[in-house]
Design a protein around this motif. Structure first.
Motif, mmCIF file in Angstrom:
data_model
loop_
_atom_site.group_PDB
_atom_site.id
_atom_site.type_symbol
_atom_site.label_atom_id
_atom_site.label_comp_id
_atom_site.label_asym_id
_atom_site.label_seq_id
_atom_site.Cartn_x
_atom_site.Cartn_y
_atom_site.Cartn_z
ATOM 1 N N ALA A 57 5.564 -1.272 -7.840
ATOM 2 C CA ALA A 57 6.352 -1.930 -7.267
ATOM 3 C C ALA A 57 6.342 -1.629 -5.627
ATOM 4 N N GLY A 58 6.036 -0.483 -5.549
ATOM 5 C CA GLY A 58 5.948 -0.146 -3.851
ATOM 6 C C GLY A 58 7.103 0.873 -3.342
ATOM 7 N N PHE A 59 8.060 1.390 -4.479
ATOM 8 C CA PHE A 59 9.096 2.358 -4.135
ATOM 9 C C PHE A 59 8.597 3.893 -4.247
ATOM 10 N N GLU A 60 7.370 4.117 -4.703
ATOM 11 C CA GLU A 60 6.786 5.328 -4.612
ATOM 12 C C GLU A 60 5.358 5.248 -4.076
ATOM 13 N N GLN A 61 4.929 6.280 -3.133
ATOM 14 C CA GLN A 61 3.497 6.016 -2.827
ATOM 15 C C GLN A 61 2.708 7.228 -3.485
ATOM 16 N N PRO A 62 1.830 7.128 -4.109
ATOM 17 C CA PRO A 62 1.139 8.114 -4.960
ATOM 18 C C PRO A 62 0.339 8.917 -3.948
ATOM 19 N N GLU A 63 0.142 9.970 -4.223
ATOM 20 C CA GLU A 63 -0.572 11.053 -3.568
ATOM 21 C C GLU A 63 -2.324 10.744 -3.540
ATOM 22 N N HIS A 64 -2.568 10.218 -4.761
ATOM 23 C CA HIS A 64 -4.107 9.809 -4.726
ATOM 24 C C HIS A 64 -4.220 8.503 -5.652
ATOM 25 N N GLY A 65 -5.391 7.756 -5.441
ATOM 26 C CA GLY A 65 -5.490 6.781 -6.350
ATOM 27 C C GLY A 65 -5.313 5.469 -5.907
ATOM 28 N N GLU A 66 -5.499 4.491 -6.622
ATOM 29 C CA GLU A 66 -5.622 2.870 -6.012
ATOM 30 C C GLU A 66 -4.644 2.206 -7.232
#
Length: 371
Positions: A57-66
């Motif tokens: 949803a865009g509420f968390e920004q993962p440290e790695h990946g797509e």
């Protein structure tokens, strides 16, 4: 040479990793979701499923990946720009607004025309079965009806992907069962991709086309409901999905050897000498007269559940009771002795590497009960 090409998935999640301090929430999570698929993220509390949903949803920004949607990377796109909508567990309806005003809120914020809003609100309320309740306030609705309002508000903006975070957890058991069927019907009717997060395996199994079972931030198995139940690939999945009789031992070329219980034959890919577990579902256990089958056991208890009976059995040399499910009521009583065996082709052997912490979940009687 074939000209057939595999269709590009709607959502493609590749190698997601994310941590909160020293806690790994997502650990190399990879999967894809097809267009118009009903997909479930299933697992115990703390397994990473809600973090994964919030990342999409865009509420968390993962440290790695797509995270790719229709082939486009969502990383640089803020939540309100993504063609994704999220329905939260709390529903978050405006108590002072009517049903139709709650549903129309997103379109009004986009300054759509009055005629378009009226048409789309009417269509959405028809889909969720609330057309006759458009003028009511949320306080005048049941829990199931409020859930439908929240769903109508989520689908009215026609997102490419609808994310649902524990959407039925606030409902009682009977209403929840009804809404499971309704959600599946609505998903097919609106032609939209649904991704639902749940810790309830019965909920996921009844609604989803495919399920990703998560454990400690990793995908343990991604499969259809039938595949997860009939051919689990890990001990965790075998124990988490449905009810299982598990027997731990050591793999050999033809099955596994279980201390105190002997050899369990079956095909597997576990290297010889490695820990392995035999999985037998309750409906695959066969009860007979004492002296028949594999063991003679003592009945601990029987429970009649309307469509069948669950029999709990004490097996000499095995610390955990074995469960059998029969088609109808049984005359067995605690203390009775019975012969116990199993259907020879139904023993599934999985690797034995799993922690001793077993998630707690509500027991469910599997479908396809047999004696």
């Amino acid at each position: 040479m074939s000209n057939t090409q595999t269709a590009r998935p709607l959502l493609d999640v590749r190698g997601l990793r994310h941590r909160f301090g020293t806690v790994t929430a997502l650990d190399d999570v990879t999967f894809d979701i097809a267009d118009n698929e009903f997909f479930a993220l299933l697992g115990p509390s703390g397994c990473g499923k809600t973090t994964l949903l919030r990342a999409i949803a865009g509420f968390e920004q993962p440290e790695h990946g797509e995270i790719l949607l229709d082939g486009a990377d969502l990383a640089s796109m803020p939540p309100h720009r993504r063609p994704v909508n999220m329905m939260f567990q709390s529903y978050a309806l405006f108590p002072h607004l009517s049903v139709e005003k709650n549903v129309a809120y997103g379109l009004e914020a986009e300054r759509r025309s009055r005629s378009e809003i009226q048409t789309r609100v009417g269509e959405a309320l028809e889909v969720v079965g609330l057309a006759t309740m458009a003028k009511r306030k949320p306080a005048q609705l049941s829990g199931g009806q409020r859930q439908r309002v929240a769903l109508a508000r989520a689908i009215i903006k026609r997102p490419r992907l609808l994310l649902l975070d524990e959407p039925l957890s606030a409902l009682d058991r009977k209403v929840r069962a009804e809404m499971q069927l309704e959600l599946k019907r609505m998903q097919r009717e609106v032609g939209m991709t649904f991704v639902v997060v749940t810790h309830d395996q019965e909920e996921a199994m009844s609604m989803a086309d495919r399920i990703a079972v998560l454990n400690a931030g990793r995908v343990e198995q991604l499969d259809t409901p039938v595949g997860l139940y009939s051919t689990p690939r890990t001990r965790f999945v075998a124990d988490f999905i449905g009810t299982s009789n598990l027997f731990d031992g050591t793999a050999d070329a033809a099955g596994i050897e279980v201390p105190g219980l002997g050899h369990f034959p079956g095909e597997h890919a576990v290297p010889a000498g490695r820990p392995a577990s035999a999985v037998l579902r309750p409906e695959d256990m066969i009860l007979g007269d004492p002296g028949t089958g594999r063991w003679t056991c003592t009945v601990i208890d029987t429970v009649f559940l309307g469509g069948g009976s669950t029999v709990s059995l004490a097996v000499d040399g095995h610390a955990t009771p074995v469960t059998s499910v029969l088609h109808a009521a049984t005359g067995l009583r605690p203390g009775d002795r019975v012969g116990v065996g199993w259907k020879s082709d139904r023993c599934v052997i999985v690797p034995g590497e799993v922690s001793s912490a077993v998630p707690q979940r509500e027991a469910a009687v599997p479908a396809g009960i047999s004696g």
